[in-house]
Design an enzyme around this catalytic site. Structure first.
Site, PDB file in Angstrom:
ATOM      1  CG  LEU A 280       9.096   3.661   4.022  1.00 21.68           C
ATOM      2  CD1 LEU A 280       8.789   1.715   2.859  1.00 21.68           C
ATOM      3  CD2 LEU A 280       7.428   3.627   4.254  1.00 21.68           C
TER       4      LEU A 280
ATOM      5  CD  GLU B 143      10.865   2.216   9.404  1.00 25.10           C
ATOM      6  OE1 GLU B 143      11.204   3.797   8.891  1.00 25.10           O
ATOM      7  OE2 GLU B 143      11.398   1.714   9.175  1.00 25.10           O
TER       8      GLU B 143
ATOM      9  CE1 TYR C  52       0.939  -0.082   4.073  1.00 24.98           C
ATOM     10  CE2 TYR C  52      -0.040   2.055   4.057  1.00 24.98           C
ATOM     11  CZ  TYR C  52       0.855   1.490   5.010  1.00 24.98           C
ATOM     12  OH  TYR C  52       0.971   1.788   6.115  1.00 24.98           O
TER      13      TYR C  52
END
Ligand code: PDD
Length: 301
Positions: A209, A182, A31
């Site tokens: 990411l 992260e 997504y």
């Protein structure tokens, strides 16, 4: 609220996905979350590029071309009359018999959701958010590469649960080696406390990411002649930082006010500057996109 599901715009209450969808059964899918400003999807090309990369990393062929997805995205926005919005494109492996084999699924499920943005508490912008460095480690690249923006979010959800218990607004995960990685839905930056004002952020090789907001901020910092260091950093580096902030498509640039109650920060000059520059960048992107029209992704005004 209308959504886009497999080629049709439907009221959200009528949109149905099979209980045998492998996105539901196994988190098998990818997504993207995007942000819409003034009717324009910010960094649309970059989001579609990352969607394509995520899909190819799990061997999933997207059901539409990039232009086909753009049309569907703008159709969904128009169907909801939304100009400033949260937008999510989800592609799952599709419906298939029970079993992990992707070949059990013939047609991917393609879903677009657009909604109003819920404003964050004012404290987030004015004072900053509270971070907690959690025990849950970020998935290692060799197991489930965090560069794949997949529907399989349990790693981040476990970190979120832990940070909520600690009374924090966002978790910060370390990688397997103990270096900063992260947040659950954000990337982290800090202004180094030593020597000159370098803007530091974990490198992609730490297992994160590659955030699109992160890339925009690195670009802005370069234009402002700031030194940017992408590398391996420790919690100690963060504790001795002058300023800390996080980035994401939805949060944009948000200051960090404290980490685990051990260290507090005020909103510093570099953070304030980048918060303002990011907003300007989004505004100029919107202007340029509209000026480049008429476009097949027309925003009827
Ligand atoms: N999250 N890291 C993780 C694990 C994320 O899920 C996200 C994005 C980011 C920031 O990436 P970007 O700047 O491209 O938004 C970093 C989105 C907003 C989400 O999950 O909805």
């Amino acid at each position: 609220m209308n959504v886009y599901l497999n080629g049709k715009i439907l009221p959200v209450g009528e949109a149905r996905v099979s209980v045998l969808d492998h996105g539901f059964l196994y988190g098998d899918g990818v997504y993207e979350t995007m942000r819409v400003y003034g009717g324009v999807v910010f960094m649309l090309e970059e989001h579609l590029g990352r969607l394509e990369r995520s899909a190819s990393m799990i061997g999933l062929a997207l059901p539409k071309s990039p232009d086909g997805i753009k049309n569907a995205v703008y159709e969904t926005l128009e169907a909801n009359g939304l100009k400033d919005a949260y937008l999510r494109v989800t592609v799952s492996r599709g419906e298939g018999a029970v079993g992990l084999d992707p070949d059990l699924c013939q047609v991917p499920t393609f879903f677009i959701y657009a909604g109003r943005l819920k404003p964050y508490p004012r404290r987030f912008h004015e004072e900053g958010i509270r971070l907690s460095i959690v025990n849950v480690r970020r998935n290692c690249k060799e197991a489930l590469d965090p560069e794949i923006k997949s529907l399989n979010f349990l790693n981040n959800i476990l970190a979120k649960i832990e940070s909520k218990r600690a009374g924090a607004d966002e978790a910060l995960m370390l990688n397997r080696e103990g270096f900063l990685a992260e947040g659950t839905v954000s990337n982290i930056f800090f202004v180094s406390g030593e020597g000159e004002n370098a803007l530091c952020t974990p490198s992609v090789s730490c297992g994160i990411l590659k955030g699109i907001t992160r890339d925009v901020v690195i670009g802005l910092a370069g234009r402002l002649d700031m030194k940017v260091e992408e590398g391996e950093f420790t919690p100690g580096d963060l504790y001795s930082a002058r300023e800390v902030f996080i980035t994401s498509t939805i949060m944009e640039v948000l200051p960090v006010s404290g980490i685990d109650g051990k260290k507090n920060f005020s909103v510093g000059g570099v953070t304030k500057l980048l918060m303002a520059e990011y907003r300007k960048e989004a505004a100029s992107y919107v202007r340029d996109t509209k000026a480049a029209g008429p476009s097949i992704w027309g925003f009827s005004e």
